[in-house]
Design a protein around this motif. Structure first.
Motif, PDB file in Angstrom:
ATOM      1  N   GLU A 155       0.814  -1.209   0.000  1.00  0.00           N
ATOM      2  CA  GLU A 155       0.000   0.000   0.000  1.00  0.00           C
ATOM      3  C   GLU A 155       0.855   1.269   0.000  1.00  0.00           C
ATOM      4  O   GLU A 155       1.806   1.385   0.755  1.00  0.00           O
ATOM      5  N   PRO A 156       0.518   2.236  -0.877  1.00  0.00           N
ATOM      6  CA  PRO A 156       1.301   3.477  -0.941  1.00  0.00           C
ATOM      7  C   PRO A 156       1.118   4.324   0.308  1.00  0.00           C
ATOM      8  O   PRO A 156       0.015   4.460   0.824  1.00  0.00           O
ATOM      9  N   THR A 157       2.212   4.879   0.784  1.00  0.00           N
ATOM     10  CA  THR A 157       2.203   5.769   1.939  1.00  0.00           C
ATOM     11  C   THR A 157       2.788   7.104   1.498  1.00  0.00           C
ATOM     12  O   THR A 157       3.919   7.143   1.000  1.00  0.00           O
ATOM     13  N   ILE A 158       2.027   8.180   1.670  1.00  0.00           N
ATOM     14  CA  ILE A 158       2.502   9.498   1.262  1.00  0.00           C
ATOM     15  C   ILE A 158       3.781   9.822   2.024  1.00  0.00           C
ATOM     16  O   ILE A 158       3.856   9.672   3.238  1.00  0.00           O
ATOM     17  N   GLY A 159       4.804  10.246   1.281  1.00  0.00           N
ATOM     18  CA  GLY A 159       6.095  10.594   1.866  1.00  0.00           C
ATOM     19  C   GLY A 159       7.072   9.435   1.952  1.00  0.00           C
ATOM     20  O   GLY A 159       8.246   9.634   2.239  1.00  0.00           O
ATOM     21  N   ALA A 160       6.595   8.216   1.686  1.00  0.00           N
ATOM     22  CA  ALA A 160       7.471   7.046   1.771  1.00  0.00           C
ATOM     23  C   ALA A 160       8.232   6.850   0.457  1.00  0.00           C
ATOM     24  O   ALA A 160       7.746   7.188  -0.620  1.00  0.00           O
ATOM     25  N   TRP A 161       9.424   6.306   0.568  1.00  0.00           N
ATOM     26  CA  TRP A 161      10.256   5.989  -0.591  1.00  0.00           C
ATOM     27  C   TRP A 161      10.116   4.512  -0.915  1.00  0.00           C
ATOM     28  O   TRP A 161      10.029   3.667  -0.028  1.00  0.00           O
ATOM     29  N   TYR A 162      10.126   4.216  -2.200  1.00  0.00           N
ATOM     30  CA  TYR A 162      10.041   2.849  -2.698  1.00  0.00           C
ATOM     31  C   TYR A 162      11.137   2.654  -3.724  1.00  0.00           C
ATOM     32  O   TYR A 162      11.587   3.608  -4.359  1.00  0.00           O
ATOM     33  N   VAL A 163      11.566   1.417  -3.891  1.00  0.00           N
ATOM     34  CA  VAL A 163      12.563   1.078  -4.905  1.00  0.00           C
ATOM     35  C   VAL A 163      11.947   0.012  -5.808  1.00  0.00           C
ATOM     36  O   VAL A 163      11.303  -0.928  -5.335  1.00  0.00           O
ATOM     37  N   ASN A 164      12.104   0.189  -7.132  1.00  0.00           N
ATOM     38  CA  ASN A 164      11.532  -0.788  -8.055  1.00  0.00           C
ATOM     39  C   ASN A 164      12.547  -1.886  -8.366  1.00  0.00           C
ATOM     40  O   ASN A 164      13.661  -1.881  -7.841  1.00  0.00           O
ATOM     41  N   ALA A 165      12.162  -2.807  -9.228  1.00  0.00           N
ATOM     42  CA  ALA A 165      13.004  -3.973  -9.525  1.00  0.00           C
ATOM     43  C   ALA A 165      14.342  -3.592 -10.151  1.00  0.00           C
ATOM     44  O   ALA A 165      15.313  -4.337 -10.038  1.00  0.00           O
ATOM     45  N   THR A 166      14.412  -2.430 -10.798  1.00  0.00           N
ATOM     46  CA  THR A 166      15.672  -2.003 -11.421  1.00  0.00           C
ATOM     47  C   THR A 166      16.506  -1.119 -10.491  1.00  0.00           C
ATOM     48  O   THR A 166      17.542  -0.603 -10.892  1.00  0.00           O
ATOM     49  N   GLY A 167      16.038  -0.901  -9.257  1.00  0.00           N
ATOM     50  CA  GLY A 167      16.781  -0.127  -8.278  1.00  0.00           C
ATOM     51  C   GLY A 167      16.484   1.367  -8.294  1.00  0.00           C
ATOM     52  O   GLY A 167      17.153   2.137  -7.620  1.00  0.00           O
ATOM     53  N   LYS A 168      15.490   1.787  -9.058  1.00  0.00           N
ATOM     54  CA  LYS A 168      15.143   3.209  -9.149  1.00  0.00           C
ATOM     55  C   LYS A 168      14.284   3.604  -7.944  1.00  0.00           C
ATOM     56  O   LYS A 168      13.282   2.969  -7.642  1.00  0.00           O
ATOM     57  N   LEU A 169      14.702   4.686  -7.263  1.00  0.00           N
ATOM     58  CA  LEU A 169      13.968   5.173  -6.103  1.00  0.00           C
ATOM     59  C   LEU A 169      12.862   6.125  -6.521  1.00  0.00           C
ATOM     60  O   LEU A 169      13.032   6.922  -7.440  1.00  0.00           O
ATOM     61  N   ASN A 228       9.466  -2.314  -3.432  1.00  0.00           N
ATOM     62  CA  ASN A 228       9.770  -2.590  -2.036  1.00  0.00           C
ATOM     63  C   ASN A 228       9.879  -1.256  -1.332  1.00  0.00           C
ATOM     64  O   ASN A 228      10.433  -0.299  -1.882  1.00  0.00           O
ATOM     65  N   LYS A 229       9.354  -1.199  -0.123  1.00  0.00           N
ATOM     66  CA  LYS A 229       9.455   0.027   0.654  1.00  0.00           C
ATOM     67  C   LYS A 229      10.910   0.223   1.051  1.00  0.00           C
ATOM     68  O   LYS A 229      11.577  -0.705   1.483  1.00  0.00           O
ATOM     69  N   HIS A 230      11.423   1.420   0.852  1.00  0.00           N
ATOM     70  CA  HIS A 230      12.812   1.749   1.157  1.00  0.00           C
ATOM     71  C   HIS A 230      12.859   2.341   2.559  1.00  0.00           C
ATOM     72  O   HIS A 230      12.226   3.361   2.824  1.00  0.00           O
ATOM     73  N   LEU A 231      13.558   1.694   3.444  1.00  0.00           N
ATOM     74  CA  LEU A 231      13.641   2.134   4.837  1.00  0.00           C
ATOM     75  C   LEU A 231      15.078   2.478   5.172  1.00  0.00           C
ATOM     76  O   LEU A 231      16.010   1.839   4.698  1.00  0.00           O
ATOM     77  N   THR A 232      15.257   3.478   5.996  1.00  0.00           N
ATOM     78  CA  THR A 232      16.589   3.784   6.511  1.00  0.00           C
ATOM     79  C   THR A 232      16.513   3.763   8.030  1.00  0.00           C
ATOM     80  O   THR A 232      15.522   4.143   8.618  1.00  0.00           O
ATOM     81  N   GLY A 233      17.547   3.272   8.629  1.00  0.00           N
ATOM     82  CA  GLY A 233      17.564   3.213  10.073  1.00  0.00           C
ATOM     83  C   GLY A 233      18.978   3.113  10.580  1.00  0.00           C
ATOM     84  O   GLY A 233      19.701   2.196  10.218  1.00  0.00           O
ATOM     85  N   GLY A 234      19.414   4.045  11.391  1.00  0.00           N
ATOM     86  CA  GLY A 234      20.743   4.005  11.977  1.00  0.00           C
ATOM     87  C   GLY A 234      21.858   4.006  10.959  1.00  0.00           C
ATOM     88  O   GLY A 234      22.870   3.363  11.163  1.00  0.00           O
ATOM     89  N   GLY A 235      21.637   4.680   9.819  1.00  0.00           N
ATOM     90  CA  GLY A 235      22.676   4.742   8.801  1.00  0.00           C
ATOM     91  C   GLY A 235      22.677   3.570   7.865  1.00  0.00           C
ATOM     92  O   GLY A 235      23.397   3.560   6.893  1.00  0.00           O
ATOM     93  N   SER A 236      21.846   2.570   8.114  1.00  0.00           N
ATOM     94  CA  SER A 236      21.765   1.410   7.230  1.00  0.00           C
ATOM     95  C   SER A 236      20.582   1.562   6.302  1.00  0.00           C
ATOM     96  O   SER A 236      19.582   2.176   6.640  1.00  0.00           O
ATOM     97  N   VAL A 237      20.703   0.994   5.141  1.00  0.00           N
ATOM     98  CA  VAL A 237      19.584   0.979   4.194  1.00  0.00           C
ATOM     99  C   VAL A 237      18.941  -0.384   4.275  1.00  0.00           C
ATOM    100  O   VAL A 237      19.599  -1.402   4.121  1.00  0.00           O
ATOM    101  N   LEU A 238      17.650  -0.400   4.511  1.00  0.00           N
ATOM    102  CA  LEU A 238      16.909  -1.648   4.639  1.00  0.00           C
ATOM    103  C   LEU A 238      15.795  -1.682   3.606  1.00  0.00           C
ATOM    104  O   LEU A 238      15.268  -0.643   3.232  1.00  0.00           O
ATOM    105  N   PHE A 239      15.410  -2.857   3.174  1.00  0.00           N
ATOM    106  CA  PHE A 239      14.293  -2.998   2.237  1.00  0.00           C
ATOM    107  C   PHE A 239      13.259  -3.909   2.851  1.00  0.00           C
ATOM    108  O   PHE A 239      13.592  -4.914   3.460  1.00  0.00           O
ATOM    109  N   GLN A 240      12.006  -3.527   2.694  1.00  0.00           N
ATOM    110  CA  GLN A 240      10.905  -4.315   3.213  1.00  0.00           C
ATOM    111  C   GLN A 240      10.060  -4.760   2.040  1.00  0.00           C
ATOM    112  O   GLN A 240       9.652  -3.958   1.224  1.00  0.00           O
TER     113      GLN A 240
END
Length: 72
Positions: free
Chosen positions: A6-20, A59-71
């Motif tokens: 589900e889309p969340t306003i203000g959230a970043w997503y990354v597609n299959a080709t790595g485009k944010l 995939n939702k693009h998450l950042t936390g503590g300087g690490s990049v995480l994907f959900q």
């Protein structure tokens, strides 16, 4: 309407080709979501329909503590 990834306003997503992309706003018609405005890193914007959104491999693009995480 329950959407996969589900889309969340203000959230970043990354597609299959790595485009944010960031969800800038939701478009509603008759009180129901009909589209999503996304913005890419280069500033270009695009409105995609709800049907298109569900077909995107995002995939939702998450950042936390300087690490990049994907959900997924």
């Amino acid at each position: 309407m329950q959407l996969r990834n589900e889309p969340t306003i203000g959230a970043w997503y990354v597609n299959a080709t790595g485009k944010l992309m960031k969800v800038k706003m939701m478009v509603y018609q008759q009180g129901k979501p009909s589209g999503i405005m996304i913005e890419y890193l280069d500033g270009s914007r695009q409105v995609v329909g709800i049907g298109e959104w569900t077909c995107l491999e995002l995939n939702k693009h998450l950042t936390g503590g300087g690490s990049v995480l994907f959900q997924s």
